[in-house]
Design a protein around this motif. Sequence first.
Motif, short mmCIF file in Angstrom:
data_model
loop_
_atom_site.label_atom_id
_atom_site.label_comp_id
_atom_site.label_asym_id
_atom_site.label_seq_id
_atom_site.Cartn_x
_atom_site.Cartn_y
_atom_site.Cartn_z
N THR A 75 58.85 32.12 53.84
CA THR A 75 57.88 31.19 53.25
C THR A 75 58.39 29.75 53.37
O THR A 75 57.64 28.85 53.76
CB THR A 75 57.62 31.54 51.77
N LEU A 76 59.64 29.53 53.05
CA LEU A 76 60.22 28.19 53.17
C LEU A 76 60.17 27.71 54.62
O LEU A 76 59.87 26.54 54.89
CB LEU A 76 61.66 28.18 52.64
N ASP A 77 60.43 28.60 55.56
CA ASP A 77 60.39 28.22 56.97
C ASP A 77 58.98 27.78 57.37
O ASP A 77 58.81 26.76 58.05
CB ASP A 77 60.87 29.38 57.84
N VAL A 78 57.97 28.52 56.93
CA VAL A 78 56.59 28.15 57.24
C VAL A 78 56.23 26.83 56.57
O VAL A 78 55.69 25.92 57.20
CB VAL A 78 55.61 29.27 56.79
N MET A 79 56.54 26.69 55.30
CA MET A 79 56.18 25.49 54.53
C MET A 79 56.91 24.25 55.01
O MET A 79 56.41 23.13 54.87
CB MET A 79 56.41 25.71 53.05
#
Length: 117
Positions: free
Chosen positions: A106-110
């Motif tokens: 999720t952090l990578d996408v965001m």
Amino acid sequence: MRFGFALPGRGPLARPDVLIRLAEKADALRYSHIFVTDHVVIPITYDSTYPYASSGRTGPDWVQGYLEPLVLMSFLAGATSRVRLGTSVLVIPYRNPVVTAKMLATLDVMSGGRVIL
């Protein structure tokens, strides 16, 4: 050539204002990455010799605790736009691996694909 550095995750410099200034400066100076460190549990007392200090004891900044690296990386992602974010170490056995993987994904996408693990 790529250059980066580790941010303080404990001690007197592990404050939001300092960390944001350092991360923003790294972004502005076009550093390629910034790293954070991890420790979940830090013992207050111990009998063994700490191998990374000549005194055999940890420093006084250890009693202040460590910032949680995934939360810190998320905080820094919001303050930067291009510098990559990573952990120099992530103590996986303390965490649920499936939830940790989901948090990192999720952090990578965001962050636009800026996570280094």
